[in-house]
Enzyme design. Structure first.
Site, mmCIF file in Angstrom:
data_model
loop_
_atom_site.group_PDB
_atom_site.id
_atom_site.type_symbol
_atom_site.label_atom_id
_atom_site.label_comp_id
_atom_site.label_asym_id
_atom_site.label_seq_id
_atom_site.Cartn_x
_atom_site.Cartn_y
_atom_site.Cartn_z
ATOM 1 N N TYR A 222 48.988 -41.247 -0.732
ATOM 2 C CA TYR A 222 48.104 -42.097 -0.759
ATOM 3 C C TYR A 222 48.008 -43.390 -1.403
ATOM 4 C CZ TYR A 222 44.570 -38.406 0.794
ATOM 5 O OH TYR A 222 43.931 -37.375 1.482
ATOM 6 N N CYS A 431 32.352 7.689 -23.834
ATOM 7 C CA CYS A 431 33.062 6.318 -24.461
ATOM 8 C C CYS A 431 31.914 5.162 -24.865
ATOM 9 C CB CYS A 431 34.009 6.004 -23.721
ATOM 10 S SG CYS A 431 34.755 4.356 -24.156
#
Ligand code: IVH
Length: 668
Positions: A222, A431
């Site tokens: 560009y 858990c």
């Protein structure tokens, strides 16, 4: 014959040049790729059989030629400067103030993305590309003409009117993200070392001695300025860039001309948001005084102009040390290794954790505790360890990452499922870590939707041993709740009330709330519609489950085994005992659901019913109601003043139902 061959070559050349311009510069191709390829091949064939007419700037000559042994040096006629940097809103504001103090409030800036590649100088004589060079030290660069000629969007010949006799175009050679990823994939597959980032890949490719290799690399260019030139150019940076575009040179689509601090800062903020979606990497925004005569009056200091500055994004990568690795347990028990980092500022925030995902990722990175690593945080993405700095490794202060044999939270055994990189805690809802996640999920909006039960409160409740399972929520008392930090009696009462309300739910929500692996909202819905009672789901066999819409082997197994685990059944029973209930789905309702498996879209306005009532009615008939029309839509229900959705439905040939037809159907 020869005359006509020459003409034909000329004609095809002009055609391809036009197609290239439409594709690379205007970003608006007029023909499909196949048509381009066809013309390209025609030209190539003609040039092969008539080499006397082959033009070195022909669009076919983008494939590279002979390899060099070294690059020639080129002296830049005008030095290639660099830019000053700023890193904050204040510093940008100071820059703008300095400039406007000299001129006036209305001083305009040309604002461009700062492309992350390397600077190049392209010289066009009489519109033909004759030389390309790298920036080098700014005074002397390397001649990379053959390589630059292979860059797809660099025109070998300029187009249009009033092309300067001599034009030095300056800009950035870079590698678009998609091309970079593909290139690296190929390198990895070939057992070679991938490039670290697109800029390195661009630099490595541009400095290839063999231009055929360069041609195979997906580079792009560009332009952002002009060096030497002969002839007339516009008097502002912005207009010059547009002129370059008009001559067939590619420019970024993001360039704007703006006035005022606020607009300048807004542009930066916008680009930061847009950054991830751009097809190429940028590392900031460049602000240039737009008026060239003002630029000349401001001049230069050392190696940078006073008329421009680069406002850089905060770095997305930073180096830090892995101080430890901890293991986190998620809702379904997955145990994830998390790197505990020496805090480091990256991507605009301070980062002290980065996920290491699983064993495979740890192996891929080759990471040890104590290693120096590059941490990456782009936009909102969670911080990642990008790579290990192996040459900085000290064997004496590094150690291996050892995976736990038991769950780090509840000490239950750890499961390794074959073919999966993840390890899991087998503790299920016993858990504490899984329990917290499970309760958060249970309370979430699409599950039981318990108002006022946020993540923080769940953590507190579990940590204070007030609850262990979702079912315990329903025996909480106002006294218990108001004993929690930052929880007054009013909020406690409110929470008890929303817990009460949440007990009235649907079977689908309840199934979803259990947090069975792979059972999302849609699957929970399908299960509920198919089995109609929790008992039936619980007793279903794997083969039977597979008959449910969208349920395959894996989901079926997850559902089956969930209900084979005693503690899950226990929690389930407790929940129902606590009073969770839902309206019964009668066996006959299946027949009353003629729209099952169908996707409908509602658009426009209706006189007899509200949109949300229509939605509810359709869902009650088993339909899925979607927000946008696609080829998967079965019917579009269109009311008055229906717009784009109706048009799209017509285009796709989708069944359309008006309000009268809808009412007839609902009555039935
Ligand atoms: S103008 C006199 N514009 O940034 C001004 N440079 O830090 C010279 N860069 O070497 C540069 N995008 O490689 C300019 N829109 C842009 C840019 C840009 C990227 C690079 C260029 C330059 C470096 C300076």
């Amino acid at each position: 014959m020869d005359m006509s061959t020459e003409n034909e070559i000329q004609r095809l050349t002009v055609l391809l040049e036009e197609y290239n311009y439409q594709y690379y510069v205007l970003d608006n191709p007029s023909v499909p790729d196949s048509e381009y390829d066809r013309i390209f091949q025609q030209l190539q064939t003609l040039e092969k059989s008539h080499p006397e007419y082959l033009n070195p700037n022909s669009p076919t000559q983008k494939v590279g030629g002979l390899a060099l042994t070294k690059f020639e040096q080129v002296k830049h006629q005008l030095p290639m400067l660099s830019l000053d940097n700023v890193f904050s809103e204040q510093a940008l504001s100071d820059f703008i103030q300095r400039v406007t103090d000299r001129f006036d409030e209305q001083t305009a800036f040309c604002i461009e993305p700062k492309l992350d590649g390397l600077a190049a100088s392209l010289i066009y004589e009489k519109g033909l590309l004759v030389q390309a060079a790298t920036r080098g030290d700014g005074k002397i660069g390397e001649k990379v003409t053959e390589n630059v000629k292979t860059i797809a969007n660099v025109p070998l010949k300029l187009r249009g009117d009033n092309i300067p006799a001599l034009l030095e175009v300056r800009g950035e050679v870079f590698m678009p993200k998609a091309g970079f990823n593909k290139l690296n994939e190929g390198l990895i597959n070939a057992g070679e070392k991938p490039f670290v980032n697109p800029r390195n890949a661009a630099a490595g490719s541009l400095r290839q001695l063999d231009s055929k290799v360069a041609a195979s690399r997906p580079l792009a260019f560009y332009c952002y300025g002009v060096g030497v030139f002969e002839g007339q150019l516009a008097n502002t940076q912005f207009e010059r860039i547009q002129q370059l575009k008009g001559w067939g040179l590619p420019i970024s689509a993001e360039i704007k001309r703006l006035i005022g601090k606020e607009n300048c800062q807004d542009f930066f903020d916008d680009m930061q948001l847009k950054r991830a979606n751009l097809s190429y990497e940028i590392d900031g925004v460049v602000y240039k005084v737009d008026d060239i005569s003002l630029q000349e009056r401001l001049g230069f200091v050392a190696r940078a102009p006073r008329w421009a500055t680069a406002y850089k994004f905060p770095a997305e990568e930073a180096v830090t040390v892995v101080e430890n690795v901890e293991f986190q347990v998620g809702r379904t028990g997955a145990i994830t290794p998390v790197a505990k980092l020496k805090p480091v500022f990256v991507g605009g925030v301070t980062v002290s954790n980065a996920t290491l995902h699983n064993k495979d990722e740890i192996q891929r990175l080759g990471i040890l505790i104590g290693d120096q690593v590059v941490v990456r945080r782009a936009g909102d993405v969670i911080p990642q360890v990008a790579r290990v700095l192996f040459d900085k490794r000290d064997p004496d202060s590094t150690r291996e990452i050892v995976f736990p044999m038991v769950c780090p939270v509840c000490q239950s055994s750890v499961e390794r499922i074959e073919g999966e990189a993840t390890i899991r805690c087998s503790g299920g809802l016993y858990c504490q870590a899984q329990c917290k996640q499970a309760i958060k999920h249970f309370a979430s909006r699409k599950a039981l939707d318990i108002d006022g039960l946020g993540n923080k409160i769940v953590e507190l409740l579990v940590d204070h041993n007030m609850i262990k399972h979702p079912s315990d929520l329903f025996s909480l008392t106002i006294d218990q709740l108001s004993s929690l930090p930052r929880m007054g009696e009013v909020s406690a009462k409110k929470l008890i009330n929303s817990l009460q309300i949440s007990k009235q739910t649907t079977l689908a929500r309840f199934l979803y709330s259990l947090g069975i692996r792979e059972v999302g909202e849609a699957t929970a819905n399908n299960l509920a519609n198919y089995y109609k009672s929790i008992e039936a789901v619980k007793n279903a066999g794997i083969e039977d489950l597979k008959a449910v819409a969208d349920v395959g082997e894996i989901v079926a197994k997850h559902v089956y085994y969930f209900f084979r685990q005693e503690h899950n059944v226990e929690v389930l029973t407790k929940l129902i005992d606590a009073g969770i209930h839902w309206p019964e789905i009668k066996a006959a309702e299946q027949e009353k659901q003629p729209l099952i498996g169908q996707t409908l879209v509602i658009t426009g306005s209706f006189s007899s019913m509200s949109r949300s009532d229509i939605k509810n009615a359709l869902q009650a008939l088993g339909a899925k109601v979607a927000g946008s029309v696609s080829k998967n839509t079965d019917t579009v229900v269109a009311g008055e003043a229906a717009g784009s959705k109706l048009i799209k439905a017509q285009e796709l040939g989708i069944n359309i139902m008006d309000e009268a037809a809808l009412l007839t159907m609902l009555e039935k």
